[in-house]
Design a protein around this motif. Structure first.
Motif, PDB file in Angstrom:
ATOM      1  N   GLU A 258       0.828  -1.212   0.000  1.00  0.00           N
ATOM      2  CA  GLU A 258       0.000   0.000   0.000  1.00  0.00           C
ATOM      3  C   GLU A 258       0.860   1.258   0.000  1.00  0.00           C
ATOM      4  O   GLU A 258       0.520   2.259  -0.635  1.00  0.00           O
ATOM      5  CB  GLU A 258      -0.921   0.005   1.221  1.00  0.00           C
ATOM      6  N   LEU A 259       2.000   1.199   0.721  1.00  0.00           N
ATOM      7  CA  LEU A 259       2.894   2.355   0.757  1.00  0.00           C
ATOM      8  C   LEU A 259       3.568   2.549  -0.599  1.00  0.00           C
ATOM      9  O   LEU A 259       3.705   3.677  -1.079  1.00  0.00           O
ATOM     10  CB  LEU A 259       3.930   2.187   1.857  1.00  0.00           C
ATOM     11  N   ARG A 260       3.994   1.457  -1.235  1.00  0.00           N
ATOM     12  CA  ARG A 260       4.613   1.580  -2.554  1.00  0.00           C
ATOM     13  C   ARG A 260       3.638   2.207  -3.546  1.00  0.00           C
ATOM     14  O   ARG A 260       4.012   3.068  -4.352  1.00  0.00           O
ATOM     15  CB  ARG A 260       5.077   0.207  -3.062  1.00  0.00           C
ATOM     16  N   ALA A 261       2.379   1.797  -3.472  1.00  0.00           N
ATOM     17  CA  ALA A 261       1.366   2.364  -4.365  1.00  0.00           C
ATOM     18  C   ALA A 261       1.162   3.852  -4.089  1.00  0.00           C
ATOM     19  O   ALA A 261       1.045   4.660  -5.015  1.00  0.00           O
ATOM     20  CB  ALA A 261       0.048   1.610  -4.203  1.00  0.00           C
ATOM     21  N   ALA A 262       1.152   4.227  -2.801  1.00  0.00           N
ATOM     22  CA  ALA A 262       0.961   5.638  -2.443  1.00  0.00           C
ATOM     23  C   ALA A 262       2.130   6.487  -2.931  1.00  0.00           C
ATOM     24  O   ALA A 262       1.945   7.618  -3.404  1.00  0.00           O
ATOM     25  CB  ALA A 262       0.797   5.776  -0.929  1.00  0.00           C
ATOM     26  N   LEU A 263       3.344   5.952  -2.840  1.00  0.00           N
ATOM     27  CA  LEU A 263       4.525   6.693  -3.286  1.00  0.00           C
ATOM     28  C   LEU A 263       4.542   6.849  -4.802  1.00  0.00           C
ATOM     29  O   LEU A 263       5.044   7.856  -5.322  1.00  0.00           O
ATOM     30  CB  LEU A 263       5.796   5.977  -2.817  1.00  0.00           C
ATOM     31  N   ARG A 264       3.997   5.872  -5.519  1.00  0.00           N
ATOM     32  CA  ARG A 264       3.917   6.005  -6.976  1.00  0.00           C
ATOM     33  C   ARG A 264       2.875   7.047  -7.378  1.00  0.00           C
ATOM     34  O   ARG A 264       3.072   7.808  -8.326  1.00  0.00           O
ATOM     35  CB  ARG A 264       3.588   4.654  -7.607  1.00  0.00           C
ATOM     36  N   ARG A 265       1.750   7.071  -6.633  1.00  0.00           N
ATOM     37  CA  ARG A 265       0.709   8.066  -6.932  1.00  0.00           C
ATOM     38  C   ARG A 265       1.155   9.467  -6.590  1.00  0.00           C
ATOM     39  O   ARG A 265       0.813  10.439  -7.274  1.00  0.00           O
ATOM     40  CB  ARG A 265      -0.578   7.738  -6.142  1.00  0.00           C
ATOM     41  N   GLU A 266       1.899   9.599  -5.480  1.00  0.00           N
ATOM     42  CA  GLU A 266       2.293  10.912  -4.959  1.00  0.00           C
ATOM     43  C   GLU A 266       3.792  10.893  -4.638  1.00  0.00           C
ATOM     44  O   GLU A 266       4.180  10.699  -3.498  1.00  0.00           O
ATOM     45  CB  GLU A 266       1.484  11.222  -3.695  1.00  0.00           C
ATOM     46  N   PRO A 267       4.639  11.116  -5.638  1.00  0.00           N
ATOM     47  CA  PRO A 267       6.086  11.034  -5.418  1.00  0.00           C
ATOM     48  C   PRO A 267       6.603  11.946  -4.303  1.00  0.00           C
ATOM     49  O   PRO A 267       7.576  11.595  -3.625  1.00  0.00           O
ATOM     50  CB  PRO A 267       6.660  11.438  -6.774  1.00  0.00           C
ATOM     51  N   ALA A 268       5.956  13.099  -4.088  1.00  0.00           N
ATOM     52  CA  ALA A 268       6.430  14.026  -3.054  1.00  0.00           C
ATOM     53  C   ALA A 268       6.258  13.466  -1.653  1.00  0.00           C
ATOM     54  O   ALA A 268       6.882  13.956  -0.708  1.00  0.00           O
ATOM     55  CB  ALA A 268       5.691  15.357  -3.169  1.00  0.00           C
ATOM     56  N   LEU A 269       5.427  12.419  -1.506  1.00  0.00           N
ATOM     57  CA  LEU A 269       5.229  11.808  -0.190  1.00  0.00           C
ATOM     58  C   LEU A 269       6.534  11.245   0.356  1.00  0.00           C
ATOM     59  O   LEU A 269       6.775  11.279   1.567  1.00  0.00           O
ATOM     60  CB  LEU A 269       4.173  10.695  -0.292  1.00  0.00           C
ATOM     61  N   LEU A 270       7.388  10.739  -0.505  1.00  0.00           N
ATOM     62  CA  LEU A 270       8.653  10.164  -0.052  1.00  0.00           C
ATOM     63  C   LEU A 270       9.489  11.191   0.697  1.00  0.00           C
ATOM     64  O   LEU A 270      10.026  10.911   1.770  1.00  0.00           O
ATOM     65  CB  LEU A 270       9.424   9.599  -1.249  1.00  0.00           C
ATOM     66  N   GLY A 271       9.602  12.396   0.132  1.00  0.00           N
ATOM     67  CA  GLY A 271      10.373  13.439   0.795  1.00  0.00           C
ATOM     68  C   GLY A 271       9.780  13.850   2.117  1.00  0.00           C
ATOM     69  O   GLY A 271      10.511  14.108   3.090  1.00  0.00           O
ATOM     70  N   ARG A 272       8.454  13.901   2.196  1.00  0.00           N
ATOM     71  CA  ARG A 272       7.813  14.301   3.451  1.00  0.00           C
ATOM     72  C   ARG A 272       7.995  13.236   4.528  1.00  0.00           C
ATOM     73  O   ARG A 272       8.197  13.551   5.696  1.00  0.00           O
ATOM     74  CB  ARG A 272       6.338  14.599   3.205  1.00  0.00           C
ATOM     75  N   MET A 273       7.914  11.967   4.129  1.00  0.00           N
ATOM     76  CA  MET A 273       8.167  10.899   5.105  1.00  0.00           C
ATOM     77  C   MET A 273       9.601  10.958   5.612  1.00  0.00           C
ATOM     78  O   MET A 273       9.857  10.798   6.812  1.00  0.00           O
ATOM     79  CB  MET A 273       7.887   9.536   4.470  1.00  0.00           C
ATOM     80  N   ALA A 274      10.536  11.177   4.694  1.00  0.00           N
ATOM     81  CA  ALA A 274      11.941  11.267   5.107  1.00  0.00           C
ATOM     82  C   ALA A 274      12.151  12.424   6.070  1.00  0.00           C
ATOM     83  O   ALA A 274      12.891  12.300   7.053  1.00  0.00           O
ATOM     84  CB  ALA A 274      12.831  11.428   3.875  1.00  0.00           C
ATOM     85  N   ARG A 275      11.504  13.554   5.816  1.00  0.00           N
ATOM     86  CA  ARG A 275      11.654  14.710   6.694  1.00  0.00           C
ATOM     87  C   ARG A 275      11.109  14.417   8.083  1.00  0.00           C
ATOM     88  O   ARG A 275      11.689  14.832   9.097  1.00  0.00           O
ATOM     89  CB  ARG A 275      10.961  15.930   6.075  1.00  0.00           C
ATOM     90  N   VAL A 276       9.992  13.694   8.171  1.00  0.00           N
ATOM     91  CA  VAL A 276       9.450  13.313   9.473  1.00  0.00           C
ATOM     92  C   VAL A 276      10.474  12.482  10.245  1.00  0.00           C
ATOM     93  O   VAL A 276      10.762  12.739  11.424  1.00  0.00           O
ATOM     94  CB  VAL A 276       8.139  12.512   9.312  1.00  0.00           C
ATOM     95  N   LEU A 277      11.070  11.496   9.577  1.00  0.00           N
ATOM     96  CA  LEU A 277      12.048  10.629  10.234  1.00  0.00           C
ATOM     97  C   LEU A 277      13.276  11.415  10.672  1.00  0.00           C
ATOM     98  O   LEU A 277      13.789  11.227  11.785  1.00  0.00           O
ATOM     99  CB  LEU A 277      12.461   9.506   9.286  1.00  0.00           C
ATOM    100  N   LEU A 278      13.757  12.298   9.821  1.00  0.00           N
ATOM    101  CA  LEU A 278      14.946  13.082  10.158  1.00  0.00           C
ATOM    102  C   LEU A 278      14.666  14.013  11.336  1.00  0.00           C
ATOM    103  O   LEU A 278      15.445  14.081  12.290  1.00  0.00           O
ATOM    104  CB  LEU A 278      15.399  13.896   8.943  1.00  0.00           C
ATOM    105  N   ASP A 279      13.567  14.747  11.269  1.00  0.00           N
ATOM    106  CA  ASP A 279      13.279  15.752  12.297  1.00  0.00           C
ATOM    107  C   ASP A 279      12.954  15.137  13.649  1.00  0.00           C
ATOM    108  O   ASP A 279      13.257  15.724  14.693  1.00  0.00           O
ATOM    109  CB  ASP A 279      12.129  16.651  11.860  1.00  0.00           C
ATOM    110  N   LEU A 280      12.330  13.962  13.641  1.00  0.00           N
ATOM    111  CA  LEU A 280      11.913  13.372  14.914  1.00  0.00           C
ATOM    112  C   LEU A 280      12.985  12.509  15.580  1.00  0.00           C
ATOM    113  O   LEU A 280      12.840  12.146  16.748  1.00  0.00           O
ATOM    114  CB  LEU A 280      10.647  12.520  14.713  1.00  0.00           C
ATOM    115  N   HIS A 281      14.071  12.201  14.858  1.00  0.00           N
ATOM    116  CA  HIS A 281      15.042  11.268  15.430  1.00  0.00           C
ATOM    117  C   HIS A 281      16.491  11.722  15.378  1.00  0.00           C
ATOM    118  O   HIS A 281      17.342  11.099  16.017  1.00  0.00           O
ATOM    119  CB  HIS A 281      14.923   9.910  14.726  1.00  0.00           C
ATOM    120  N   PHE A 282      16.793  12.810  14.648  1.00  0.00           N
ATOM    121  CA  PHE A 282      18.180  13.217  14.477  1.00  0.00           C
ATOM    122  C   PHE A 282      18.292  14.738  14.482  1.00  0.00           C
ATOM    123  O   PHE A 282      17.375  15.433  14.051  1.00  0.00           O
ATOM    124  CB  PHE A 282      18.746  12.662  13.164  1.00  0.00           C
TER     125      PHE A 282
END
Length: 298
Positions: free
Chosen positions: A109-133
């Motif tokens: 389901e996540l792979r499908a969402a990332l294909r539909r909305e490529p910008a989602l990948l960057g936003r997910m990465a930003r969440v991980l970076l900001d909340l843990h590092f």
């Protein structure tokens, strides 16, 4: 399904501010690989060394293994594992994952969402970076996992997954330390504007570190990066710790890093709060790597 919220709420073992970035690091790595090859999978035996290097460089000081997140990230709904025998993880043991030919990839389901909305990948990465590092490590970490992020993709974290930072902290910390690095005394300016000086959180903001002067240090860019990477720390008596794991043979490495061992911090000025013991202790246990070097001869 809100993928950003799910990313922000990865299940992790936590106690008293203990760092456990195993799942965030694996998910960042998987996002980077998806960006390069959306159809590929990550065979554990092939990526184990990469994941171990990430944990060693960006994880807590204690020894750990990438087998744990490879198995347990499945429970967060963003990851799936299969083996040579079919779907499902064989467990969190290194030998089991290797022997079964375990391979993981982002959930369908996540792979499908990332294909539909490529910008989602960057936003997910930003969440991980900001909340843990801390911010000083974001660029290096993205490079380590092969992520290429555009500013327009990442933007601001949603209010529901972040807490506000106090924009006054930088000025308050730099003022307390009289605009000089607390480790080396660097105080460069262009005109009246300081350059290469930053306000470092001792206890990381991502781990409930407050935006207070007693949780901050004025550091030059070099020593800020080394402080967040666990090369440098602050010990009892507010003296500088230098990790025995740091290796540098050049005169510059000896002068700017090794020679700092045992030196007292420069500042803060009278009347300003020094780094609180509780924040120093957190950094020493959760960020600083190895044992400190003995003080160098004057």
């Amino acid at each position: 399904m809100d993928w950003l919220e799910r990313t922000a709420k990865l299940r992790q073992w936590t106690r008293s501010g203990t760092r456990a970035p195993h799942k965030p690091l694996l998910l960042l790595y998987a996002l980077g690989r998806f960006q390069q090859d959306a159809a590929g999978e990550l065979r554990y035996s092939a990526v184990e060394a990469d994941l171990q290097r990430l944990l060693t460089e960006y994880g807590p000081p204690n020894r750990t293994t990438p087998a744990y997140p490879f198995h347990h990230l499945v429970s967060d709904g963003v990851w799936e594992v299969c083996t040579d025998r079919g779907p499902g993880s064989p467990g969190s043991g290194v030998r089991e994952l290797r022997a079964a030919g375990a391979a993981g990839r982002l959930a369908p389901e996540l792979r499908a969402a990332l294909r539909r909305e490529p910008a989602l990948l960057g936003r997910m990465a930003r969440v991980l970076l900001d909340l843990h590092f801390p911010p000083s490590l974001h660029g290096d970490l993205c490079e380590s996992v092969g992520l290429e992020l555009e500013p327009a993709e990442t933007g601001q974290l949603a209010v529901s997954v972040r807490r506000g930072r106090d924009p006054r902290m930088r000025e308050q910390v730099l003022t307390a330390y009289e605009y000089q690095c607390a480790f080396c005394g660097y105080d460069g300016r262009i005109g009246t504007v300081p350059v290469g000086l930053e306000a470092a959180h001792v206890r990381w903001w991502a781990f409930d570190g407050p935006d207070d002067v007693d949780n901050g240090l004025c550091l030059c860019s070099l020593h800020h990066k080394l402080f967040d990477k666990g090369v440098l720390g602050v010990g009892d008596g507010h003296r500088i710790l230098v990790s025995q794991r740091f290796v540098g043979h050049s005169p510059a490495a000896r002068e700017h890093v090794v020679a700092l061992a045992g030196r007292p911090l420069i500042g803060p000025q009278p009347g300003a709060h020094p780094v609180a013991a509780i924040h120093r202790s957190w950094h020493t246990s959760q960020v600083f790597h190895g044992s400190p070097r003995p003080a160098t001869a004057a």
